[in-house]
Design an enzyme around this catalytic site. Structure first.
Site, PDB file in Angstrom:
ATOM      1  N   GLN A  27      -5.090  -2.021   9.691  1.00  0.00           N
ATOM      2  CA  GLN A  27      -4.915  -3.284   8.970  1.00  0.00           C
ATOM      3  C   GLN A  27      -5.516  -4.453   9.758  1.00  0.00           C
ATOM      4  OE1 GLN A  27      -3.437  -3.577   5.806  1.00  0.00           O
ATOM      5  NE2 GLN A  27      -4.132  -5.690   5.917  1.00  0.00           N
ATOM      6  N   LYS A  40       0.849  -1.201   0.000  1.00  0.00           N
ATOM      7  CA  LYS A  40       0.000   0.000   0.000  1.00  0.00           C
ATOM      8  C   LYS A  40       0.882   1.248   0.000  1.00  0.00           C
ATOM      9  CE  LYS A  40      -3.783  -2.504   2.134  1.00  0.00           C
ATOM     10  NZ  LYS A  40      -4.521  -2.903   3.340  1.00  0.00           N
ATOM     11  N   ASP A  43     -11.275   2.429   3.637  1.00  0.00           N
ATOM     12  CA  ASP A  43     -11.597   1.011   3.448  1.00  0.00           C
ATOM     13  C   ASP A  43     -13.098   0.837   3.193  1.00  0.00           C
ATOM     14  OD1 ASP A  43      -9.421  -0.708   3.410  1.00  0.00           O
ATOM     15  OD2 ASP A  43      -9.234  -0.782   5.593  1.00  0.00           O
TER      16      ASP A  43
END
Ligand code: NDP
Length: 283
Positions: free
Chosen positions: A97, A53, A120
């Site tokens: 995460q 990422k 997200d």
């Protein structure tokens, strides 16, 4: 191989290059998009995802600011970090995460991220917007799946789409995106009797189960578009999808590989969600 390969790695690169141009325009207005990543503990797979990422952000000109948190951190400590990031002007997107250590409540932490920085797309307001078809931030992996179908010009409206897996981060939002595009959608789960009888009806088959090689040749309708979301580590150490690629590629019309399919495109969608969030903050 009869299927057309949908190359997620190449498509992601193209996307990142487009995003770079949007970032340059934003920078001219004094805004550099920023993504804050939070990793609690030291899961090796998670560290690789975070690194990917950060690399994609750097390629697009997006700042990524990483926060390592020890596995022993309390939920209050992680929540305090999220609150601090919610209030930082240079941060336009925040991801915590997953998976998290067991003593932390993933749902509570996801919901603590400010809705406008929830790149997200897991905040219930963003998921609710998806149900309604209203503007919001859409989860990256289902967005990636749709972008790959569109890139390959796979017809969606009026077609039968089967989604295998009903998680909140992949299966359910993928089904909602397909519904919004006029597909007839069936969602399967681990209790679905005779899975093959259902998947064989699919013009579009999206598989997100985490079960290596679950979908075999006889479970796929000839000419179907097969999007393999799964990432599984085999005993040999190799990565494999949920679809038995070597046999399904001879019957499908389109297919995504693992690795190099939905994974890199998901990362590109995360960068896009961050750039879009920065653009909205600048208006
Ligand atoms: P979850 O474990 O949350 O969900 C898996 C789903 O698959 C569940 O709904 C489960 O059913 C269903 N399932 C499991 N076994 C079967 C079976 N035999 N037949 C039918 N359905 C089954 O996983 P995620 O959705 O988070 O992830 C799925 C996969 O996608 C994983 O491999 C993950 O690593 C990968 N992934 C990849 C991403 C990428 O960027 N490419 C991003 C996110 C995930 P039930 O609900 O009944 O238990």
């Amino acid at each position: 191989m009869t299927a057309q390969l949908i190359d997620g790695a190449a498509l992601a690169l193209e996307k990142i290059n487009q995003l770079k141009q949007s970032v340059t325009k934003l920078q001219a207005r004094g805004v550099t998009p920023g993504l804050a990543t939070v990793l609690v503990g030291d899961d090796p797979a998670s560290r690789i995802y975070i690194r990917n990422k950060a690399r994609a952000c750097a390629q697009a000109g997006v700042n990524s600011i990483h926060h390592d948190v020890p596995a022993s951190a309390t939920e209050r400590e992680v929540l305090d970090l999220v609150t601090r990031l919610n209030n930082e002007r240079a941060v336009h997107g925040i991801i915590v995460q997953l998976p998290l250590p067991r003593h932390l409540d993933a749902q509570r932490l996801s919901q603590a991220i400010a809705v406008e920085k929830d790149v997200d797309g897991f905040n219930w307001l963003n998921l609710g917007a998806l149900v309604e078809g209203a503007p919001g931030i859409t989860p990256c992996t289902p967005r990636a799946a749709m972008a790959m179908l569109d890139h390959a010009h796979v017809p969606i409206e009026g077609r039968h789409a089967v989604v295998v897996g009903r998680s909140t981060i992949v299966g359910k939002p993928a089904a909602l995106l397909l519904i919004a595009r006029g597909a007839t959608v069936t969602v399967c789960n681990s209790r679905t009797p005779d899975l093959g009888a259902v998947t064989r009806q699919a013009d579009i088959l999206i598989v997100a189960t985490g079960k290596a090689h679950l979908i075999t040749r006889g479970m796929v309708k000839p000419g179907a578009a097969v999007i393999d979301v799964g990432i599984n580590r085999l005993a040999s150490g190799k990565l494999a999808g949920d679809v038995a690629f070597d046999e399904v590629k001879d019957v499908a019309g389109w297919i995504t590989p693992v690795p190099g399919g939905v994974g890199p495109m998901t990362v590109a969608m995360l960068v896009e969600n961050t750039v879009d969030a920065a653009a909205r903050s600048a208006t």
